[in-house]
Write an enzyme that holds these catalytic residues in place. Structure first.
Site: not given
Lengths: 220, 220
Positions: B69, B95-97, B133
């Site tokens: 992602n 970024a991805d959480s 990420g």
């Protein structure tokens, strides 16, 4: 510790707390910011108690030392409050935070830049603790006082720091008003590999334990 | 993990980084605030990549999913940059959480209040993970691209929550735009007993790992 806590009821209690007089006996903008998230009417009355007046070496543990500092700060403010006939129920919050190395060496705020560099050298690559003591004094409308103190410990794993990193960080000025010469909520966050426990305790106020204790003091 | 890291050199590198073009491919005010502490010239260009378009179940682990992602978000922004003859060295940050329960169940942002309440019920009393990420794309002046991705995991211990606490918290509106339906940096901090790892990763951006990776990408 990461064990389970009993369920707590802070959110349902917030409306009730907004009717109280709530005093933070600390000039720390970080403690104010953490408490501000609860949207409570907060008065700031910095304590005139001299936190360097207690002899650290006379306490069995750092946890005893910070709790006594917090109690002295809150008590000093309670004594300055004017006596009024029908006062609101009042909560006074005192707090003190230190960094503890090897379980016993207490680091408070650095005295100057050289002292800050020494502290950061001693913390480089270590797993150390931040211990905060909090004292809550509840004064009822009939003036009856109830006092609760507690301490909270959070472990912090620091990166290994070179002289260049330490000098650059001290040059930013950030370390100077902070216990252990770093602020995790600022640039100092880049120096911290990880923590175990309540992050807010490292910033300077153990938010979770405070929330639980407030429920014990003011919940039915 | 709390093992030692090699010393890193972020602070001495900051002046050099201020000459680059730095783009955050995310609309998240929390990621912006974390990066803002480095005082870098940050452009915000939210990625148009639809983060719901990837099939979660097709990835071996949640860590693979968030990294892909993040990579798609950063790549989408890099494709929109106009081609100029003499461009500055550029860094694009994607970024991805997500919140991960029982090592595999992925919780993203809640769809509505009912969904938020379900998520908070499922997290009550648990030790779960937040996995972020990050993808960093460095575009050199000669247009050569280098791409690095990594993921960071932080464990979070939640208090046990009653229906009343969950309903009061959802009523504040805070959970709605947050993975797992809570924000540790807000009122949700009162629900968190403690964490293990990088606090900023729970907020949405793994600050320490980012700092280290930046040094690897831009240090000599």
């Amino acid at each position: 510790s990461l064990s389970l806590s009993p369920s707590h009821m802070l959110f349902p209690l917030l409306d009730k707390l907004r009717e109280k007089r709530i005093i933070l006996a600390s000039a720390s903008p970080r403690r104010r910011d953490i408490l501000a998230r609860l949207d409570l009417p907060l008065e700031i009355i910095p304590s005139k108690f001299d936190e360097t007046s207690l002899d650290k070496s006379s306490f069995p543990t750092p946890s005893d030392f910070v709790q006594e500092n917090a109690r002295c700060k809150a008590t000093a403010v309670s004594k300055t409050l004017p006596v009024v006939p029908e006062q609101k129920e009042t909560l006074i919050i005192g707090a003190d935070s230190v960094v503890v190395l090897d379980g016993k060496k207490i680091l408070e705020k650095p005295q100057d830049q050289t002292h800050a560099k020494e502290m950061l050298h001693s913390l480089s690559g270590t797993r150390h603790s931040v211990i905060s003591g909090v004292c809550l004094i509840k004064i009822a409308a009939d003036k009856e006082e109830k006092c609760v103190t507690f301490a909270e410990e959070t472990h912090v794993q620091f990166a290994e720091l070179t002289d260049e990193v330490i000098n650059s960080y001290v040059d930013t000025g950030e370390p100077m008003d902070k216990a252990g010469a770093y602020g995790i909520q600022g640039l100092g966050g880049a120096l911290v590999k990880g923590i175990e426990g309540d992050y807010y305790n490292v910033v300077g106020f153990p938010f979770h334990q405070f929330s639980k204790t407030i429920v014990e003091l003011f919940g039915e």
